[in-house]
Design a protein around this motif. Sequence first.
Motif, short mmCIF file in Angstrom:
data_model
loop_
_atom_site.label_atom_id
_atom_site.label_comp_id
_atom_site.label_asym_id
_atom_site.label_seq_id
_atom_site.Cartn_x
_atom_site.Cartn_y
_atom_site.Cartn_z
N ALA A 12 0.86 -1.21 -0.14
CA ALA A 12 0.12 -0.08 -0.08
C ALA A 12 0.80 1.15 0.02
CB ALA A 12 -0.74 0.02 1.24
N LYS A 19 -11.46 0.87 10.07
CA LYS A 19 -12.73 0.33 9.41
C LYS A 19 -13.84 1.24 9.68
CE LYS A 19 -10.52 -4.13 9.41
NZ LYS A 19 -10.91 -5.65 9.91
N SER A 106 -2.33 -12.24 3.94
CA SER A 106 -3.99 -12.35 4.03
C SER A 106 -4.41 -11.75 2.67
CB SER A 106 -4.54 -11.77 5.43
OG SER A 106 -4.53 -10.37 5.26
N SER A 138 -10.63 -10.31 3.68
CA SER A 138 -9.56 -9.59 4.45
C SER A 138 -9.54 -8.40 3.55
CB SER A 138 -8.45 -10.27 4.25
OG SER A 138 -7.31 -9.42 4.93
N GLY A 139 -9.55 -7.21 4.08
CA GLY A 139 -9.71 -5.79 3.17
C GLY A 139 -8.72 -5.90 2.14
N THR A 140 -7.34 -5.91 2.32
CA THR A 140 -6.48 -5.77 1.44
C THR A 140 -6.40 -6.78 0.15
OG1 THR A 140 -4.84 -6.94 2.94
CG2 THR A 140 -4.64 -4.59 2.63
N THR A 191 -6.04 -7.18 11.98
CA THR A 191 -7.45 -6.94 12.06
C THR A 191 -7.56 -6.35 13.66
OG1 THR A 191 -7.82 -9.00 11.02
CG2 THR A 191 -9.70 -8.26 12.40
#
Length: 327
Positions: A12, A19, A106, A138-140, A191
């Motif tokens: 990133a 979140k 993840s 998983s967000g990413t 997380t």
Amino acid sequence: MKASAIAPANIAFIKYWGKADPITRVPQNNSVSMNLSDMYTTTTVEFSETYDQDSVSFVGEKVTKDHELRRVSRALDLIREKAGSNLYAKVVTKNTFPKATGIASSASGFASLAVAGFRALDVSLEEKELSLFCRALSGTACRSIPDGFVEWVAGSGPDDSFGKTIFDVDHWNICDVVAIVTTEMKKVSSTDGHAIADTSPFYEARMSGLNTKLASLKEAMRHRNFESFGRIIEAEALNMHAICLTSTPSLLYWSPTTVAVMKRVTQARQDGLACYYTIDAGPSVHVICSEDDSKDVLAILNNIEGVERAVVNRPCRGAHVSEEHLF
Ligand code: DP6
């Protein structure tokens, strides 16, 4: 009923940290990343009536931890639900890099699981739908679905929060030379880190500057302005880690070697080598430079005590089906 997929990890440049909704993983802000050519996960999934429970194994590891099995099994439940299947699955997965050390395992893990799982159950999804689906695992992972350089638009809710390509693989030949600092798994998962981000007294300040930073980053990327890009990503990494350090409880993802790499990169830059670092939620350091400078950066990183090895990554395509099965 068996299929395999490969998905890249991603680094990133603007971070996802915090979140808006922990269940659906809708983030507080947009983030931008690059897929990593040499750090990826291969996953094979087989659904069969002969299985009476889900099984998960990581190639090279004897035991799968309970919480990992539970998280994969929950992902399988969502895949089964969407596909209208009630079959248990065998999952075998293999990383080209150590997991949970700040190299987004993840992301590549869940993106490859979803692509292989849906293919095994003969469900075909558009890229957007797949990215939306992966985000909840998983967000990413939603950023490992599209090709090249990806923006995950926070959106207004779970149906419009997904990753999309903003620049193709060949837009810019920059490299991410990753200094792998330890193979030990981190103690606090990302997380758990997301959940306490807004306890930092600086979180609001981070949020208020994000949109301007995002626009400047995309502008620098569009014009391939490396210096401006590098300054933004390094400041952004330090900004995210300032949030971690000042959360309650405080989170320090760095090891002494992380700091040694950061200092060495700053020194190399003062000596005329154009390179900038960024760090995710772990001790490994990602050093971004041009293709031409990547050999020099690699040599510098491999020479730092405590760096296990350094790996050069280029921008690459997103998750895709593979014909090579792991079992
Ligand atoms: C620090 O995707 O690991 O790498 O959605 O809870 O699975 P979950 O979190 P995860 O977040 C890691 C975020 C980061 C920064 C980034 O890659 O944007």
